[in-house]
Design a protein around this motif. Sequence first.
Motif, PDB file in Angstrom:
ATOM      1  N   LEU A 125       0.871  -1.020  -0.164  1.00 42.38           N
ATOM      2  CA  LEU A 125      -0.192  -0.087  -0.048  1.00 42.38           C
ATOM      3  C   LEU A 125       0.989   1.290  -0.052  1.00 42.38           C
ATOM      4  O   LEU A 125       2.033   1.455   0.259  1.00 42.38           O
ATOM      5  N   PRO A 126       0.488   2.427  -0.261  1.00 40.81           N
ATOM      6  CA  PRO A 126       0.981   3.738  -0.511  1.00 40.81           C
ATOM      7  C   PRO A 126       1.515   3.876   0.963  1.00 40.81           C
ATOM      8  O   PRO A 126       0.678   3.987   2.110  1.00 40.81           O
ATOM      9  N   HIS A 127       2.732   4.571   1.178  1.00 34.40           N
ATOM     10  CA  HIS A 127       3.367   4.730   2.425  1.00 34.40           C
ATOM     11  C   HIS A 127       3.674   6.230   2.362  1.00 34.40           C
ATOM     12  O   HIS A 127       4.144   6.791   1.210  1.00 34.40           O
ATOM     13  N   HIS A 128       3.207   7.002   3.475  1.00 34.51           N
ATOM     14  CA  HIS A 128       3.484   8.549   3.316  1.00 34.51           C
ATOM     15  C   HIS A 128       4.023   8.981   4.707  1.00 34.51           C
ATOM     16  O   HIS A 128       3.416   8.748   5.871  1.00 34.51           O
ATOM     17  N   GLN A 129       5.309   9.515   4.894  1.00 30.81           N
ATOM     18  CA  GLN A 129       5.836  10.047   5.717  1.00 30.81           C
ATOM     19  C   GLN A 129       5.585  11.709   6.079  1.00 30.81           C
ATOM     20  O   GLN A 129       5.570  12.132   4.897  1.00 30.81           O
ATOM     21  N   VAL A 130       4.841  12.067   6.807  1.00 30.11           N
ATOM     22  CA  VAL A 130       4.508  13.477   6.925  1.00 30.11           C
ATOM     23  C   VAL A 130       5.081  13.736   8.308  1.00 30.11           C
ATOM     24  O   VAL A 130       5.371  13.382   9.242  1.00 30.11           O
ATOM     25  N   VAL A 131       5.026  15.498   8.296  1.00 30.08           N
ATOM     26  CA  VAL A 131       5.602  16.237   9.427  1.00 30.08           C
ATOM     27  C   VAL A 131       4.027  17.078   9.533  1.00 30.08           C
ATOM     28  O   VAL A 131       3.478  17.606   8.732  1.00 30.08           O
ATOM     29  N   LEU A 132       3.992  17.111  11.031  1.00 27.04           N
ATOM     30  CA  LEU A 132       2.552  17.987  11.237  1.00 27.04           C
ATOM     31  C   LEU A 132       3.080  18.966  12.400  1.00 27.04           C
ATOM     32  O   LEU A 132       3.849  18.946  13.138  1.00 27.04           O
ATOM     33  N   GLY A 133       2.614  20.141  12.270  1.00 30.99           N
ATOM     34  CA  GLY A 133       2.975  21.443  12.812  1.00 30.99           C
ATOM     35  C   GLY A 133       1.861  21.415  14.287  1.00 30.99           C
ATOM     36  O   GLY A 133       0.994  20.587  14.458  1.00 30.99           O
ATOM     37  N   HIS A 134       1.943  22.759  14.770  1.00 31.77           N
ATOM     38  CA  HIS A 134       1.031  23.122  15.738  1.00 31.77           C
ATOM     39  C   HIS A 134      -0.352  23.888  15.103  1.00 31.77           C
ATOM     40  O   HIS A 134      -1.195  24.356  15.902  1.00 31.77           O
ATOM     41  N   VAL A 190      -3.398  23.692  13.928  1.00 27.46           N
ATOM     42  CA  VAL A 190      -4.479  22.838  13.749  1.00 27.46           C
ATOM     43  C   VAL A 190      -5.134  22.561  12.319  1.00 27.46           C
ATOM     44  O   VAL A 190      -5.612  21.604  11.794  1.00 27.46           O
ATOM     45  N   SER A 191      -5.715  23.845  12.098  1.00 26.02           N
ATOM     46  CA  SER A 191      -6.457  23.995  10.852  1.00 26.02           C
ATOM     47  C   SER A 191      -5.690  23.733   9.732  1.00 26.02           C
ATOM     48  O   SER A 191      -6.074  23.048   8.800  1.00 26.02           O
ATOM     49  N   ALA A 192      -4.435  24.080   9.643  1.00 23.15           N
ATOM     50  CA  ALA A 192      -3.553  23.611   8.396  1.00 23.15           C
ATOM     51  C   ALA A 192      -3.283  22.178   8.414  1.00 23.15           C
ATOM     52  O   ALA A 192      -3.261  21.383   7.310  1.00 23.15           O
ATOM     53  N   ASN A 193      -3.052  21.595   9.745  1.00 19.78           N
ATOM     54  CA  ASN A 193      -2.745  19.944   9.934  1.00 19.78           C
ATOM     55  C   ASN A 193      -4.321  19.397   9.134  1.00 19.78           C
ATOM     56  O   ASN A 193      -3.905  18.513   8.353  1.00 19.78           O
ATOM     57  N   ALA A 194      -5.298  19.768   9.625  1.00 26.38           N
ATOM     58  CA  ALA A 194      -6.784  19.150   9.096  1.00 26.38           C
ATOM     59  C   ALA A 194      -6.734  19.361   7.777  1.00 26.38           C
ATOM     60  O   ALA A 194      -7.215  18.446   6.946  1.00 26.38           O
ATOM     61  N   ASP A 195      -6.507  20.595   7.037  1.00 25.15           N
ATOM     62  CA  ASP A 195      -6.490  20.803   5.686  1.00 25.15           C
ATOM     63  C   ASP A 195      -5.575  19.904   4.804  1.00 25.15           C
ATOM     64  O   ASP A 195      -6.224  19.095   3.860  1.00 25.15           O
ATOM     65  N   PHE A 196      -4.352  19.648   5.420  1.00 26.69           N
ATOM     66  CA  PHE A 196      -3.363  18.839   4.761  1.00 26.69           C
ATOM     67  C   PHE A 196      -3.685  17.332   4.774  1.00 26.69           C
ATOM     68  O   PHE A 196      -3.717  16.742   3.711  1.00 26.69           O
ATOM     69  N   LEU A 197      -4.358  17.023   5.667  1.00 25.13           N
ATOM     70  CA  LEU A 197      -4.458  15.322   5.994  1.00 25.13           C
ATOM     71  C   LEU A 197      -5.994  15.030   4.997  1.00 25.13           C
ATOM     72  O   LEU A 197      -6.033  14.164   4.502  1.00 25.13           O
ATOM     73  N   THR A 198      -6.840  16.215   4.786  1.00 19.64           N
ATOM     74  CA  THR A 198      -7.908  15.885   4.269  1.00 19.64           C
ATOM     75  C   THR A 198      -7.699  15.755   2.838  1.00 19.64           C
ATOM     76  O   THR A 198      -8.229  14.951   2.023  1.00 19.64           O
ATOM     77  N   LYS A 199      -6.945  16.705   2.331  1.00 21.94           N
ATOM     78  CA  LYS A 199      -6.050  16.489   0.813  1.00 21.94           C
ATOM     79  C   LYS A 199      -5.752  15.512   0.483  1.00 21.94           C
ATOM     80  O   LYS A 199      -6.016  14.754  -0.370  1.00 21.94           O
ATOM     81  N   LEU A 200      -4.683  14.834   1.391  1.00 25.87           N
ATOM     82  CA  LEU A 200      -4.053  13.899   1.477  1.00 25.87           C
ATOM     83  C   LEU A 200      -5.022  12.444   1.371  1.00 25.87           C
ATOM     84  O   LEU A 200      -4.666  11.560   0.689  1.00 25.87           O
ATOM     85  N   SER A 201      -6.083  12.171   2.275  1.00 28.22           N
ATOM     86  CA  SER A 201      -6.850  11.221   2.377  1.00 28.22           C
ATOM     87  C   SER A 201      -7.829  11.279   1.057  1.00 28.22           C
ATOM     88  O   SER A 201      -8.127  10.147   0.551  1.00 28.22           O
ATOM     89  N   ASP A 202      -8.093  12.342   0.373  1.00 28.98           N
ATOM     90  CA  ASP A 202      -8.747  12.400  -0.714  1.00 28.98           C
ATOM     91  C   ASP A 202      -8.445  11.842  -1.873  1.00 28.98           C
ATOM     92  O   ASP A 202      -8.889  11.686  -3.129  1.00 28.98           O
ATOM     93  N   SER A 203      -6.867  11.904  -1.980  1.00 28.31           N
ATOM     94  CA  SER A 203      -6.133  11.733  -3.116  1.00 28.31           C
ATOM     95  C   SER A 203      -5.909  10.153  -3.187  1.00 28.31           C
ATOM     96  O   SER A 203      -5.179   9.822  -4.155  1.00 28.31           O
ATOM     97  N   LEU A 204      -6.234   9.529  -1.903  1.00 30.30           N
ATOM     98  CA  LEU A 204      -5.977   8.019  -2.208  1.00 30.30           C
ATOM     99  C   LEU A 204      -6.969   7.350  -3.125  1.00 30.30           C
ATOM    100  O   LEU A 204      -8.037   7.589  -3.439  1.00 30.30           O
TER     101      LEU A 204
END
Length: 361
Positions: free
Chosen positions: A336-345, A347-361
């Motif tokens: 399966l695809p593996h994604h190494q990610v860094v998350l900051g503090h 929260v809104s930017a993290n959530a946006d990033f993760l949502t886009k990543l999950s939508d791309s699967l």
Amino acid sequence: MTVLSNTAFVTDWARRYFGPWWNAFEVPAGSVCAGPLVTADIDAESYTDLAALLASVPHRETTYAKARLLLARDSRGITAVSPDEQLAYRSEQLGGQVTICAHAPQPVALAAARIAREMIRAALLRDGWTLLHASAAVRDGRALLTFGDKGAGKTTTALLMASRGAQLLANDRVFIKYVGTDLRVLPWPSAAAVGLGLLDALGLYEVVRDRLRAGEHLHPTQHQDVTDALLAGIREPLWEPGGKRERKVQVFPDQFADWFGMELATSGRAAALLFPRIDPTAAPALINGERSVQEGDFMSGATEDRYPDHFGLAQSIDGGGSDLARADVANRLAALPHHQVVLGHDVSANADFLTKLSDSL
């Protein structure tokens, strides 16, 4: 499997654990209970009888669920008594039928839910499932599994995705098995631990504080210091003496939906693997890395020893499943695809990033 009791407090407690994630439902009156059975009653007389029986035969002392347990085995099954909790167990039919009795409702309710979950875990493991130490969120049936050591961001990732429309499947561990053409994942019902800082960052702190002030309760395993901190408005992390372990808010499964408005998933198919790292100064992004699923990402008897199989429920199978099941899952996860990610503090930017990543699967 079925939980029966002479008081609704016990069955209502089990429904809070298993209803949202394992589709628990009320047994119609007069139904025949097939499969494993837990009978959990508020019954001081039966407790006294079992305690007297245990005292009259050779027995050993051990620990179970952080409490002292006296344990004896005979030709029909296992008798155990937790004297500090005034709680007794009788396990028969190779762990397929467990009777629990106690003086007070809460100890027997906790014990019944714990034993019921262990019975289902044993049945799933015997059927070829295994347990991963991972969080999971599901979108359109596709599960993003998040791995990492303590503090890596497993719970953070799952809750961020659930706050943006994904379904929360688990914050700490999942069952997994290759079924048909998919790696299927199932949740592990339990109270979920959420740090005060994360609760505040997700915008949920005041929700919890208002509920507590209104007289509602979080899970009873929560340390009183955490409850006091919430009521006092303290948002910084609380640490146990020595500073190695954070004391966290303990959330019932149904409170994710009722308090936080998050939808819970009852299953999903593994679509991708995520390996986060938290860096307070970083913007969320994909990073280079070669992290993959390791042996330590699978749960095992050694990592599940908080509830050792004193009652013969697992029938000798390892607490995390067979070596064959683990090897098969590991090989299929590797594809399966593996994604190494860094998350900051942010929260809104993290959530946006993760949502886009999950939508791309």
